[in-house]
Design an enzyme around this catalytic site. Structure first.
Site, PDB file in Angstrom:
ATOM      1  CG  ASP A  41      19.696  37.331  51.753  1.00 49.12           C
ATOM      2  OD1 ASP A  41      18.730  38.207  51.437  1.00 49.12           O
ATOM      3  OD2 ASP A  41      19.249  36.096  51.175  1.00 49.12           O
ATOM      4  CG  HIS A 246      21.960  64.984  37.027  1.00 46.22           C
ATOM      5  ND1 HIS A 246      22.991  65.457  37.581  1.00 46.22           N
ATOM      6  CD2 HIS A 246      22.353  64.699  35.609  1.00 46.22           C
ATOM      7  CE1 HIS A 246      24.178  65.533  36.603  1.00 46.22           C
ATOM      8  NE2 HIS A 246      23.796  65.082  35.477  1.00 46.22           N
ATOM      9  CG  ASP A 263      19.502  62.349  29.214  1.00 48.55           C
ATOM     10  OD1 ASP A 263      20.077  61.158  28.809  1.00 48.55           O
ATOM     11  OD2 ASP A 263      20.287  63.183  29.411  1.00 48.55           O
ATOM     12  CG  ASP A 274      23.560  60.049  27.080  1.00 47.85           C
ATOM     13  OD1 ASP A 274      22.430  60.282  27.046  1.00 47.85           O
ATOM     14  OD2 ASP A 274      24.797  60.729  27.489  1.00 47.85           O
ATOM     15  CG  HIS A 355      24.168  70.740  30.554  1.00 47.72           C
ATOM     16  ND1 HIS A 355      24.494  70.205  29.461  1.00 47.72           N
ATOM     17  CD2 HIS A 355      22.812  71.093  30.635  1.00 47.72           C
ATOM     18  CE1 HIS A 355      23.486  70.310  28.537  1.00 47.72           C
ATOM     19  NE2 HIS A 355      22.533  70.805  29.417  1.00 47.72           N
ATOM     20  CG  HIS A 359      29.329  63.111  28.000  1.00 45.18           C
ATOM     21  ND1 HIS A 359      29.546  61.751  27.765  1.00 45.18           N
ATOM     22  CD2 HIS A 359      28.282  63.319  28.271  1.00 45.18           C
ATOM     23  CE1 HIS A 359      28.131  61.270  27.968  1.00 45.18           C
ATOM     24  NE2 HIS A 359      27.235  62.575  28.230  1.00 45.18           N
ATOM     25  CG  HIS A 366      29.237  60.959  32.181  1.00 43.89           C
ATOM     26  ND1 HIS A 366      28.740  61.023  33.240  1.00 43.89           N
ATOM     27  CD2 HIS A 366      28.446  61.602  31.012  1.00 43.89           C
ATOM     28  CE1 HIS A 366      27.486  61.878  33.380  1.00 43.89           C
ATOM     29  NE2 HIS A 366      27.637  61.943  31.821  1.00 43.89           N
ATOM     30  CD  GLU A 384      24.689  65.551  27.030  1.00 41.00           C
ATOM     31  OE1 GLU A 384      23.680  65.611  27.841  1.00 41.00           O
ATOM     32  OE2 GLU A 384      25.641  64.817  27.110  1.00 41.00           O
ATOM     33  CE1 TYR A 388      17.724  71.542  30.430  1.00 42.61           C
ATOM     34  CE2 TYR A 388      19.587  72.632  30.204  1.00 42.61           C
ATOM     35  CZ  TYR A 388      18.983  71.565  29.988  1.00 42.61           C
ATOM     36  OH  TYR A 388      19.570  70.562  29.480  1.00 42.61           O
ATOM     37  NE  ARG A 397      19.922  66.838  28.550  1.00 36.96           N
ATOM     38  CZ  ARG A 397      19.174  66.604  29.750  1.00 36.96           C
ATOM     39  NH1 ARG A 397      19.015  68.064  30.406  1.00 36.96           N
ATOM     40  NH2 ARG A 397      18.880  65.864  30.579  1.00 36.96           N
ATOM     41  CD  GLU A 399      22.760  62.933  25.370  1.00 37.13           C
ATOM     42  OE1 GLU A 399      23.911  62.675  25.830  1.00 37.13           O
ATOM     43  OE2 GLU A 399      21.814  63.116  25.912  1.00 37.13           O
TER      44      GLU A 399
END
Length: 429
Positions: A41, A246, A263, A274, A355, A359, A366, A384, A388, A397, A399
């Site tokens: 539940d 990610h 991040d 962000d 990447h 955005h 996003h 950002e 790597y 990175r 941002e």
């Protein structure tokens, strides 16, 4: 809600702008999100449908908004339907909005209980030609779970097959891309909370700390300042984990000599921030780490200055790729002659920067918006860039969140430490 009351003029103006962009003789319907189940539940925390919130400010489950600008009866031009409470609900779940409270939040005068929806809706459908239905059309969305909006569309098309069906999504994407002054202040608040969390981390990070302990410090600072929590799953990636874009396991020990890429961003009143920062676990960059860091920082500073009216995301990303390419040559990661002979469709820099640079940012991290639409004042983007180097175990990175204005880009995170000397100084205090 934890956040402070929002001026209802935000939602009143948003509805006016929506009405200006839909066809004549139209009725638009927006549903709240479901409370999603886990197991047994259990349920997940509720997060309101961004479009419904944008148009009404209502942050409660089982809510419906109807917009019918040309209704002959003025009371039917904007209608809210809410879940009616009772003693049982109050005892087990807590307070729900009264009609008076919903009016104060939204500026909508016509408010009914949700049990009355079908009767009211049926009477209005007899008057209109077009019905605007809401769908999740984000280009990154992988929609598998059926939403309340999706179930309503099935019901509606079966019961009213002869009406002309229209999509609200293109209108909402257009409107939500430009932030009003009230929205910008809410995003700034989210950014300020994020800043407080980052400054807290600079005093906390050291060899031996676990990634999840850093994440716990972030949560503490967010909740302390009226945020519901992170706007997205926080990435706390030390060492080679920083090369996983990610990475969200956040379960490794931070070790001497490592960098840690973080991040994260606070949500405030459903609006996202962000941030990404990469810092040395021991408080001091090595020569190579600082070298790569400065290259990323240079790309970031150059890219930020391109977030100006008239530019487009495609043009912007091509330009940023060229800047990144030059930095990678300086770092010895790319060969200048190889770059001259590269396939333009497969630029070599993407081995180390795979990447996009920016955005849309807003009610969703996003956020919605058309990638082909030229930048306009009021849009908010992330900036950002990253490098790597898997073979060296280095992932960096950086941002910030940037507001596009007629007078140039405004960095909403300009007070958050970014220069490597400042990072080292604050970590040693």
């Amino acid at each position: 809600m934890r956040y402070l009351p929002i001026d209802s003029n935000l939602f009143i103006e948003n509805r006016k702008r929506f009405c200006d962009r839909i066809k004549r003789c139209s009725l638009a319907v927006f549903h709240s999100n479901d409370i999603m189940p886990t197991n047994a539940d259990g349920t997940m925390p509720f997060r309101q449908n961004s479009d419904l919130f944008y148009l009404s400010g209502i942050d409660q489950e089982e809510s419906i908004l109807l917009i019918y600008p040309e209704a002959k009866d003025a009371r039917n031009r904007e209608i809210l339907f809410l879940r009616e409470t009772n003693d049982h609900i109050l005892t087990w779940e807590g307070y729900k909005l009264t009609k008076e409270q919903a009016y104060e939040i939204s500026g909508i005068k016509s408010i009914y209980w949700i049990t009355e929806f079908k009767q009211v809706f049926n009477s209005l459908m007899a008057e209109v030609e077009h019905i605007y239905v809401n769908t999740n059309e984000h280009i990154r969305a992988d929609v598998e779970v059926e939403s309340r909006d999706a179930r309503f569309i099935k019901y509606c098309k079966e019961k009213y097959p002869a009406h002309q069906y229209e999509r609200s999504a293109p209108v909402m994407h257009y409107l939500r891309a430009i932030k009003s002054e009230i929205e910008i202040e809410l995003i700034k608040k989210a950014c300020n909370i994020t800043e407080m969390a980052f400054r807290r981390l600079l005093k906390f990070i050291k060899p031996g700390v676990m990634e999840y302990e850093i994440e716990a410090e972030i949560y503490h600072e967010f909740l302390k300042h009226r945020s519901r929590g992170p706007a997205y799953s926080s990435i706390i990636a030390s060492g080679a984990n920083a090369c996983i874009l990610h990475y969200v396991d956040n379960n490794r020990e931070c070790k001497e000599g490592d960098l840690i890429l973080m991040d994260f961003g606070a949500e405030y009143a459903n609006y996202a921030s962000d941030l990404t920062r990469t810092v040395p676990v021991n408080g001091t960059f090595t020569k190579r780490q600082r070298e790569v860091y400065n290259s990323v920082l240079q790309v970031m500073k150059t890219a930020k200055n391109m977030l100006v009216p008239g530019n487009t995301l495609d043009q912007y990303h091509v330009f940023v790729g060229t800047v990144m390419q030059n930095e990678l040559i300086k770092l010895g990661l790319l060969n200048e002659s190889d770059v001259k002979n590269q396939d333009p469709e497969k630029p070599l820099y993407k081995k180390y920067f795979m990447h996009g640079t920016s955005h849309f940012l807003g009610l969703d991290v996003h956020d919605v918006g058309n990638k082909y639409r030229p930048f306009e004042a009021g849009m908010v983007f992330t900036c950002e860039p990253g490098i790597y180097i898997r073979e060296e175990g280095i992932g960096i990175r950086l941002e910030n969140d940037i507001l596009v204005t007629a007078n140039g880009p405004v960095d909403l995170m300009q007070d958050i430490p970014l220069e490597p000397d400042d990072i080292e100084r604050l970590m040693k205090e």
